[in-house]
Design a protein around this motif. Sequence first.
Motif: not given
Length: 444
Positions: A7-19, A52-55, A394-403
Amino acid sequence: MPSDPADPALSAAVQAAAARFSARNPRSAALHAAAASYMPGGNTRTTLHTSPFPVYMRSGESFRVTSEDGHVYTDLVGEFTAGLYGHSHPVIAEAISGCVSSVGLNLGAQTAHEVRYAEAICERFPGLERVRFTNSGTEANLHALAAARAFTGKRGVVVFGGGYHGAVLGFAGGKPGRNNVDRGDFTVLSDAYNEDVSAEWIAEQNDIAAVLVEGMQGSAGAIPGRREWLLKVEEAAKKSVQAGALFILDEVMTSRLAPGGIASLYGLKPDLRTFGKWLGGGLAFGGLGGRKDVMGVFDPRSSTALSHGGTFNNNTLAMYVGHAGLSKVYTPEACVQLNATGNRFRKHLAELTKGTKLCFTGVGSLLASHFTDEGLQEIKKEVPENTQLKDLFWYEMMEDGFWLVRRGNISLILGTPEEELDRFVASVKAFLERHAELVGAPPK
């Protein structure tokens, strides 16, 4: 069991979140790069590795953790169910300092503390006539299987696809893990968890030492066993009495779900039960217990006893701190209250996710998120999941302050304010609305 639709749209969203993740965590990236010079892949605990690496975490206090990059998170990892007491509970802290100052470490002898803790555990969990301590849930299950084999004179063990009984006893995907011990001794009933046919098959066997099962599959994503099914599996195992089969219930995670563990919640009466995680009070701990005659295979007074060594089996710190947590903090009343909170929390999330590809499973204070392309809202066994959606979440919940655990598990910590759980629900709602085209629109 991943599923990765293109899914190109999903892949793009994940790549943006990873960045964004990489930009927010430069200190963790640097530490991981340094760690790779001394540990394979910079890791000594596979479960914690993420790309790409652990927190990297710097500290924890109460229900929160702070990363090396200075981000403060509400801790929903809960050390994979072991961190029940959080990061600075005063009773735990007092027990640790009291033990160090007045008892000491590594006495190289049996102590009154292990007697006291053994008594408390036997009293807390019905059916435990005898117990022994280990250093982890993995060890507990290994020694439980050794006991079953010694007691029955058989070697075969029946397990279920998706089951996880320790670092060298995993059965994801319906087969033994590559690093499993005794791979040839296990019959894995693939795709059979919660299926009545599995109980019927077990009842027909006459050459197995034990049936090993979780009342809720933890690693597979907090998938509850149906009470009726678990009772059938227990009955089927015990029908093989003439062949000597034992019913072993893995309660390494689930012993915190009710005052007497999930066995008491479901009315199960296992021959052996295994324990670990929270019962160490935050320290390394494991244990096994059950029928007096079965546990008797370890009795060192017998010339035919199994040897069960372990330098730290009865270490003073775990005995002292574990007992303090069990007797003073996680009382039966506190246990009931926390798990009621967890059930309400999961209910709110279930109402929110109807009609989407996201759902939450679990029992009480242990739950997990699942993303399936079919939009399943009830999961009864290990199923393929959309790993890209899991990563994005996972990426976006961390952005909201949840581990969170990347695979989706959530283990509630005592003292976490319900306002924080409500905030998580709101964060999930915002995620679903933000990515409605990818996950399906939630109900209005």
